[in-house]
Design a protein around this motif. Structure first.
Motif, short mmCIF file in Angstrom:
data_model
loop_
_atom_site.label_atom_id
_atom_site.label_comp_id
_atom_site.label_asym_id
_atom_site.label_seq_id
_atom_site.Cartn_x
_atom_site.Cartn_y
_atom_site.Cartn_z
N PRO A 83 0.80 -1.23 0.00
CA PRO A 83 0.00 0.00 0.00
C PRO A 83 0.83 1.28 0.00
N GLY A 84 2.03 1.23 0.58
CA GLY A 84 2.87 2.42 0.65
C GLY A 84 3.31 2.93 -0.70
N HIS A 85 3.18 2.10 -1.73
CA HIS A 85 3.58 2.50 -3.07
C HIS A 85 2.41 2.99 -3.90
N LEU A 86 1.26 3.15 -3.26
CA LEU A 86 0.05 3.57 -3.97
C LEU A 86 -0.38 4.95 -3.50
N SER A 87 -1.08 5.65 -4.37
CA SER A 87 -1.66 6.95 -4.01
C SER A 87 -2.91 6.72 -3.16
N GLY A 88 -3.44 7.81 -2.59
CA GLY A 88 -4.65 7.69 -1.78
C GLY A 88 -5.82 7.15 -2.57
N GLY A 89 -6.00 7.64 -3.79
CA GLY A 89 -7.09 7.15 -4.62
C GLY A 89 -6.95 5.67 -4.95
N GLN A 90 -5.72 5.22 -5.22
CA GLN A 90 -5.48 3.81 -5.53
C GLN A 90 -5.73 2.95 -4.29
N ARG A 91 -5.32 3.44 -3.13
CA ARG A 91 -5.57 2.68 -1.90
C ARG A 91 -7.06 2.54 -1.64
N GLN A 92 -7.82 3.59 -1.91
CA GLN A 92 -9.26 3.50 -1.67
C GLN A 92 -9.91 2.53 -2.66
N ARG A 93 -9.36 2.42 -3.85
CA ARG A 93 -9.86 1.43 -4.81
C ARG A 93 -9.57 0.01 -4.31
N VAL A 94 -8.38 -0.17 -3.73
CA VAL A 94 -8.04 -1.47 -3.15
C VAL A 94 -8.99 -1.79 -1.99
N ALA A 95 -9.27 -0.78 -1.15
CA ALA A 95 -10.18 -0.98 -0.03
C ALA A 95 -11.57 -1.38 -0.53
N LEU A 96 -12.00 -0.79 -1.64
CA LEU A 96 -13.29 -1.15 -2.23
C LEU A 96 -13.25 -2.59 -2.73
N ALA A 97 -12.16 -2.96 -3.42
CA ALA A 97 -12.03 -4.33 -3.91
C ALA A 97 -12.01 -5.32 -2.75
N ARG A 98 -11.33 -4.95 -1.67
CA ARG A 98 -11.26 -5.81 -0.49
C ARG A 98 -12.65 -6.02 0.12
N ALA A 99 -13.44 -4.97 0.18
CA ALA A 99 -14.80 -5.10 0.71
C ALA A 99 -15.66 -5.98 -0.19
N LEU A 100 -15.51 -5.81 -1.50
CA LEU A 100 -16.29 -6.61 -2.44
C LEU A 100 -15.88 -8.07 -2.41
N ALA A 101 -14.63 -8.34 -2.01
CA ALA A 101 -14.16 -9.73 -1.93
C ALA A 101 -14.95 -10.53 -0.91
N GLY A 102 -15.53 -9.85 0.07
CA GLY A 102 -16.34 -10.53 1.08
C GLY A 102 -17.73 -10.89 0.61
N GLN A 103 -18.06 -10.59 -0.65
CA GLN A 103 -19.36 -10.91 -1.25
C GLN A 103 -20.51 -10.38 -0.38
#
Length: 280
Positions: free
Chosen positions: A75-95
């Motif tokens: 995560p340290g290599h990502l921008s704030g917007g990219q991190r929030q996209r990852v957080a969204l993907a992580r939430a969606l992974a929980g179905q």
């Protein structure tokens, strides 16, 4: 709060609910790659082997417009917007059946907020996903939401279809929020200046009164100590101090928790809000 008629505090499992947090810089483990963070959120047994999990991670990253080849990135290599996209993907992974998004753009640069909101709306429509979107930004609420619930001191004071609530607000606090929303010349509702100055006079000082302690809210109506149509401006309206307006809210338009719901709105020049378009 009910989910399919069941109190969320009594759900047999927490899987139906997933959350995207406000701060993308603290919501991801800095020692885990983004692929590991997304994989960790997958339901147990959803994907039997590593290949299936890798394929699902790649699918989710593509869904949030990130390169699947970056699964090993920290995560340290990502921008704030990219991190929030990852957080969204992580939430969606929980179905999830319902996704809770808590002020997910407030910590981002203005130049990034619009892109993230467009992504959220796209994902919501593509997956037919229910979302509880929490925000203080009424322009964002207008852009994202179908139904709006306005809260004051921890209690819902008005709720209804977004277009109706934002174009015909019944509770004075909702009108106050609309009047305070920034624009080039007026508030979001088309009202020049705050609601208190519009009703109680420019020298009333109601707009400058601090909100009460939420742990010790006022009796009766919680908004009465700042309300421009309540007992401070109209001393004869003592009912505001003695009776909780939430008791009869179901009978009022938008279930407004106000004894004088809609009172004064005809003098405010509430203008219709256009739907769609950029929120920023």
């Amino acid at each position: 709060m009910l989910l399919d008629g069941v109190d969320v505090r009594r759900l047999p499992r927490r899987r139906p609910l997933r959350m995207v947090f406000q701060d993308p810089y603290s919501s991801l483990d800095p020692r885990m790659s983004i692929g590991e963070s997304i994989t960790e959120a997958m339901p147990r047994g959803a994907h039997a082997d590593k290949a299936g999990r890798r394929a699902e991670v790649a699918r989710l990253l593509e869904l949030v417009n990130l390169d699947p080849g970056r699964t090993g990135t920290l995560p340290g290599h990502l921008s704030g917007g990219q991190r929030q996209r990852v957080a969204l993907a992580r939430a969606l992974a929980g179905q999830p059946d319902v996704l809770i998004a808590d002020e997910i753009t407030s910590a981002l640069d203005v130049s990034v907020q619009g892109a993230v909101l467009n992504l959220v709306r796209s994902v919501q429509r593509r997956l037919d996903l229910s979302m509880l979107f929490i925000s203080h930004n009424l322009a964002v609420i207008r852009y994202i939401s179908d139904v709006v619930a306005v809260m004051y001191l921890g209690r819902i004071v008005e709720a209804g279809p977004a277009e109706q609530v934002l174009t015909d607000p019944q509770h004075p606090y909702t009108r106050d929020l609309l009047a305070a929303a920034p624009s080039a010349h007026t508030g979001l509702s088309g009202i020049a200046g705050g609601i208190a100055s519009g009703i109680a006079g420019d020298d009333s000082g109601l707009a400058d009164i601090e909100p009460p302690d939420p742990h010790h809210p006022p009796s009766g109506c919680r908004y009465r100590t700042r309300c421009p149509i309540g007992p401070l401006a109209n001393p004869e309206r003592t009912v505001c101090a003695t009776t909780d307006p939430a008791d009869g809210a179901i009978r009022r338009r938008h279930r407004a928790a106000c004894h004088f719901a809609g009172s004064g709105s005809e003098h405010l020049g509430i203008s219709a809000l256009s739907k769609g378009g950029s929120p920023l």
